[in-house]
Write a protein that holds these residues in place. Sequence first.
Motif, PDB file in Angstrom:
ATOM      1  N   UNK A 137      74.701 -30.648  22.620  1.00  0.00           N
ATOM      2  CA  UNK A 137      73.638 -31.221  21.783  1.00  0.00           C
ATOM      3  C   UNK A 137      73.035 -32.473  22.415  1.00  0.00           C
ATOM      4  N   UNK A 138      73.889 -33.247  23.096  1.00  0.00           N
ATOM      5  CA  UNK A 138      73.364 -34.461  23.741  1.00  0.00           C
ATOM      6  C   UNK A 138      72.270 -34.091  24.723  1.00  0.00           C
ATOM      7  N   UNK A 139      72.555 -33.001  25.433  1.00  0.00           N
ATOM      8  CA  UNK A 139      71.574 -32.564  26.408  1.00  0.00           C
ATOM      9  C   UNK A 139      70.270 -32.188  25.711  1.00  0.00           C
ATOM     10  N   UNK A 140      70.414 -31.581  24.523  1.00  0.00           N
ATOM     11  CA  UNK A 140      69.218 -31.148  23.801  1.00  0.00           C
ATOM     12  C   UNK A 140      68.421 -32.305  23.248  1.00  0.00           C
ATOM     13  N   UNK A 141      69.101 -33.383  22.867  1.00  0.00           N
ATOM     14  CA  UNK A 141      68.376 -34.466  22.215  1.00  0.00           C
ATOM     15  C   UNK A 141      68.374 -35.743  23.055  1.00  0.00           C
ATOM     16  N   UNK A 142      68.611 -35.600  24.347  1.00  0.00           N
ATOM     17  CA  UNK A 142      68.796 -36.796  25.158  1.00  0.00           C
ATOM     18  C   UNK A 142      67.593 -37.741  25.126  1.00  0.00           C
ATOM     19  N   UNK A 143      66.411 -37.163  24.990  1.00  0.00           N
ATOM     20  CA  UNK A 143      65.236 -38.021  25.020  1.00  0.00           C
ATOM     21  C   UNK A 143      65.029 -38.776  23.717  1.00  0.00           C
ATOM     22  N   UNK A 144      65.677 -38.280  22.670  1.00  0.00           N
ATOM     23  CA  UNK A 144      65.425 -38.908  21.365  1.00  0.00           C
ATOM     24  C   UNK A 144      66.222 -40.187  21.155  1.00  0.00           C
ATOM     25  N   UNK A 145      67.279 -40.382  21.898  1.00  0.00           N
ATOM     26  CA  UNK A 145      68.118 -41.554  21.808  1.00  0.00           C
ATOM     27  C   UNK A 145      68.526 -41.849  20.365  1.00  0.00           C
ATOM     28  N   UNK A 146      69.722 -41.368  20.042  1.00  0.00           N
ATOM     29  CA  UNK A 146      70.197 -41.529  18.671  1.00  0.00           C
ATOM     30  C   UNK A 146      70.320 -42.994  18.284  1.00  0.00           C
ATOM     31  N   UNK A 147      69.893 -43.261  17.071  1.00  0.00           N
ATOM     32  CA  UNK A 147      70.024 -44.613  16.548  1.00  0.00           C
ATOM     33  C   UNK A 147      71.355 -44.743  15.826  1.00  0.00           C
ATOM     34  N   UNK A 148      72.097 -45.772  16.114  1.00  0.00           N
ATOM     35  CA  UNK A 148      73.277 -45.998  15.292  1.00  0.00           C
ATOM     36  C   UNK A 148      73.029 -47.257  14.486  1.00  0.00           C
ATOM     37  N   UNK A 149      73.620 -47.284  13.310  1.00  0.00           N
ATOM     38  CA  UNK A 149      73.385 -48.441  12.453  1.00  0.00           C
ATOM     39  C   UNK A 149      73.923 -49.714  13.094  1.00  0.00           C
ATOM     40  N   UNK A 150      74.975 -49.566  13.916  1.00  0.00           N
ATOM     41  CA  UNK A 150      75.560 -50.762  14.541  1.00  0.00           C
ATOM     42  C   UNK A 150      74.536 -51.448  15.444  1.00  0.00           C
ATOM     43  N   UNK A 151      73.795 -50.612  16.205  1.00  0.00           N
ATOM     44  CA  UNK A 151      72.824 -51.207  17.128  1.00  0.00           C
ATOM     45  C   UNK A 151      71.734 -51.953  16.378  1.00  0.00           C
ATOM     46  N   UNK A 152      71.442 -51.462  15.181  1.00  0.00           N
ATOM     47  CA  UNK A 152      70.305 -52.006  14.464  1.00  0.00           C
ATOM     48  C   UNK A 152      70.633 -53.253  13.648  1.00  0.00           C
ATOM     49  N   UNK A 153      71.916 -53.426  13.378  1.00  0.00           N
ATOM     50  CA  UNK A 153      72.264 -54.505  12.469  1.00  0.00           C
ATOM     51  C   UNK A 153      72.025 -55.871  13.093  1.00  0.00           C
ATOM     52  N   UNK A 154      71.267 -56.672  12.460  1.00  0.00           N
ATOM     53  CA  UNK A 154      71.129 -58.069  12.862  1.00  0.00           C
ATOM     54  C   UNK A 154      71.646 -58.900  11.693  1.00  0.00           C
ATOM     55  N   UNK A 155      70.863 -58.884  10.598  1.00  0.00           N
ATOM     56  CA  UNK A 155      71.342 -59.538   9.384  1.00  0.00           C
ATOM     57  C   UNK A 155      71.559 -58.448   8.341  1.00  0.00           C
ATOM     58  N   UNK A 156      72.648 -58.565   7.592  1.00  0.00           N
ATOM     59  CA  UNK A 156      72.928 -57.537   6.593  1.00  0.00           C
ATOM     60  C   UNK A 156      72.245 -57.900   5.283  1.00  0.00           C
ATOM     61  N   UNK A 157      71.498 -56.941   4.739  1.00  0.00           N
ATOM     62  CA  UNK A 157      70.773 -57.176   3.490  1.00  0.00           C
ATOM     63  C   UNK A 157      71.348 -56.301   2.383  1.00  0.00           C
ATOM     64  N   UNK A 158      71.010 -56.657   1.162  1.00  0.00           N
ATOM     65  CA  UNK A 158      71.337 -55.810   0.014  1.00  0.00           C
ATOM     66  C   UNK A 158      70.083 -55.642  -0.828  1.00  0.00           C
ATOM     67  N   UNK A 159      70.021 -54.539  -1.569  1.00  0.00           N
ATOM     68  CA  UNK A 159      68.860 -54.334  -2.446  1.00  0.00           C
ATOM     69  C   UNK A 159      68.988 -55.251  -3.660  1.00  0.00           C
ATOM     70  N   UNK A 160      67.936 -56.013  -3.912  1.00  0.00           N
ATOM     71  CA  UNK A 160      67.929 -56.839  -5.131  1.00  0.00           C
ATOM     72  C   UNK A 160      66.991 -56.170  -6.125  1.00  0.00           C
ATOM     73  N   UNK A 161      67.597 -55.504  -7.080  1.00  0.00           N
ATOM     74  CA  UNK A 161      66.810 -54.687  -8.007  1.00  0.00           C
ATOM     75  C   UNK A 161      65.761 -55.494  -8.762  1.00  0.00           C
ATOM     76  N   UNK A 162      66.115 -56.714  -9.112  1.00  0.00           N
ATOM     77  CA  UNK A 162      65.180 -57.518  -9.906  1.00  0.00           C
ATOM     78  C   UNK A 162      63.910 -57.843  -9.120  1.00  0.00           C
ATOM     79  N   UNK A 163      64.015 -57.843  -7.780  1.00  0.00           N
ATOM     80  CA  UNK A 163      62.845 -58.185  -6.970  1.00  0.00           C
ATOM     81  C   UNK A 163      62.036 -56.957  -6.543  1.00  0.00           C
ATOM     82  N   UNK A 164      62.574 -55.768  -6.846  1.00  0.00           N
ATOM     83  CA  UNK A 164      61.845 -54.551  -6.442  1.00  0.00           C
ATOM     84  C   UNK A 164      60.543 -54.431  -7.215  1.00  0.00           C
ATOM     85  N   UNK A 165      59.502 -54.093  -6.483  1.00  0.00           N
ATOM     86  CA  UNK A 165      58.196 -53.929  -7.121  1.00  0.00           C
ATOM     87  C   UNK A 165      58.217 -52.715  -8.054  1.00  0.00           C
TER      88      UNK A 165
END
Lengths: 518, 287
Positions: free
Chosen positions: A287-315
Amino acid sequence: MKTFFSIIKYDYLHRTRSYSFLITLCISLAIAYTFVPEPDASYSTIRIADYVGYYNSAWFGYVTAIMTSIFLSLVGFYLVNSAIKTDTVTRIGQITASTRITNFRYLLSKALSNFLLLVTIVVIVFLMSILLFFLYNDGYSFDISQFIIPYLIIPIPAIFCISILAVVFEVVFTKYTVIQNIGFFFLFSYLAFPSLSENSSNMYEFDLFGTQIVMHQMEESVRNLLETGDDKGLTIGYVLGNTGETKNFKFEGVNFPISFIISRILWCVSGCLLLLLLSPIFHRFDIKQLVKKKQLFSSEKQKTTVHEIELSKLKKSTHNYGIYSLVKTELLLFIRKGKRWLWILNCIGFILLAVLPISIAHTIVLPILWFLQVHRLSDISSKEIYHDVQYFAFTSYKPLRRLLLSQLLAGIVIMLILALPLLIKSVFVMDIQSFIHIIVGAIFIVLLAITSGIVTKGKKLFEIVFFMITYGNLNKIPFLDYFGGLQHSSSYVLTLTLLTIIMAGIGVGMRIQQIKNQ
Amino acid sequence: MKLEIKNVSKRYSRNKYGLKDFSMTIDKGILGLLGPNGAGKSTLLKMIATVSKPTEGMIILNKNNILKDANYIRKQLGFLPQDFGVYPNLNAFEFLQYIAALKGIADKEIQFKIEQLLNGLNLLDAAKKPIGSYSGGMKQRIGIAQALLNDPKIIIFDEPTVGLDPEERVRFRNLISDLAQDCIVILSSHIVSDIDTIADQVAVLKNGSLLSYSNQEKLIDRIDQKVFEVAINKEHLDNFKNNNIVISTSRKEDKIAVRYISESPIDGSVSQTANLEDAYLYLTKTN
């Protein structure tokens, strides 16, 4: 060896137990019924000038064998060309890849499973041909060998090769389903046309479909009857209205030369060798060979600051039950489907529609350009199921009225945009009938895709039918002309419109049932 | 806000039921659904979500029969199915816009909300990438985001923590607790710990029937003073399992520590504090 046979057996069982296969069988039966026309039918399938054969065993056996070979070679590929893809999607392939089975054995097992599937259809058609013989019996005796021999020598090797070709296309064009579909269309056209027109006897061995030798023999029989050296103008395929003044000749089958029989075996052996040659490049579900160009995203790579949903502020959301956004997304899905470079082909087709004479643009370029959208249209109404999005789609607000309509509109918009140069030209030359016909044609083909998708919950049926229609279009078969490329009476457009409305009714009715009965 | 399930059955064939004569009334708060595989949890959730229709019975939300008017609940429903997919060629923004359009939410106003949700679920950095390139956990968070797009009043989560890492699980539990302030939240899970910390009510299902429906305390009370732990020799374990309701086993030096439920414990057993998992296993093993 056990794994090898198990793959064939269970793959075959899995595929034959599908709803779409049942529908394909029914369609095959219906088509087989037309292979030998009723004595007073207004069409012909095989005819040499004014001659058709007496309805004896040989005529039934050979005509149905020829028609099966051409018909199943044509549609069989589309029916079986997702054997490996299915294993990728279901992830069975990864389990298979971890076993000891070699690439060649795996590919061969897939080809044999394809073959068994097509053989099932051949057997059904074979039985239908015998039934037809007794139905239309002209008093001739039943000779089973006149059925078995042509079936064994003509369609069986042909569908074996088609089964292998389907696997070859999957191996070579793994990620490019559209190239598989369109590529085979042109390959088939290349293989079919010489085999139908070439009369040179030394070409029989090169005729994949194995039909040429029989048709040549039929022509010879008529030529002997007339005692002239004329070329008799054999017609093959469904031709309407050429049944007047029909005369009969006696056809007693073909004594196949041994070289021809060996050539049929060699075709099959060559197919297996081709698989052997290609087996080293098979991806083996890496499968890696099949999707090599897509470069899988992992949540670890993306994490900078951890957020939480604040329901009261949701539009807060406000409602809008229009379908504009849905149409927009459906169009986006259409555009994103397939490789980007395929749009270059669409652009070329678009330009050709604009620059070529209107007759060529209408009769040749338009059906090809629309056929190039087969992969976009085929899952228009089944993609929710294919992508497991149906729980979102069918629990949405008024899914039938909003989603189905937006899919229809998006499909029609795409088809009409592609046909735009031709539509403009039709207006300029005041050809309003063609203008209307193209619009009705676009609606018809999109609705055909939608209804086929709803009925079968898959895309195969539409792919096969669209392929057959387009093939018929390029051969100028009048009743398959859904876009008005040929001359028709004004009632033809009305008939097509009526057919389109009926199809829409079936599609909507089935979708209502689908949503109700989940 | 009141959801009533009245004598609901889902029959697949003559003698095969997914759910049989099932009744329950659900009020605002969190309902945890527990049950072994094939208990009927997903069948029940799909029927409430109007994905599937019961063969018998009624489902009533605020006096509206949703079997007759599915759109009544659909307008206020957030549903995260157990198995769901995405369109891999769309990015997270586009996919959520599509779901918003399906739910009938105004196009212009949804942009900001999608951004808020993606930020809250830590997906904003990847929001412009095709979802086909996402990991399982990221896709699961997209599923959570879509369920919250339309300010739902009834939220159904079927196995929502699958694919989430421990930190995300904690954040998700916090989110559910917040949501339950003025919504009905129905949460199904195989993992008892996902439910025991947050559920106001717990329903235990088995073979399409409701075994128990109460708050956690009442459920645990059934086995109060009946949970014990004892160390036994390995060779006696099979025999012990045949005669007692064993909750769990673990290795302890050269013996096996067995947690079990019994009204007449064997010698050497030490009484343990009962928890929801004990109560759940007791119910499912004795019924």
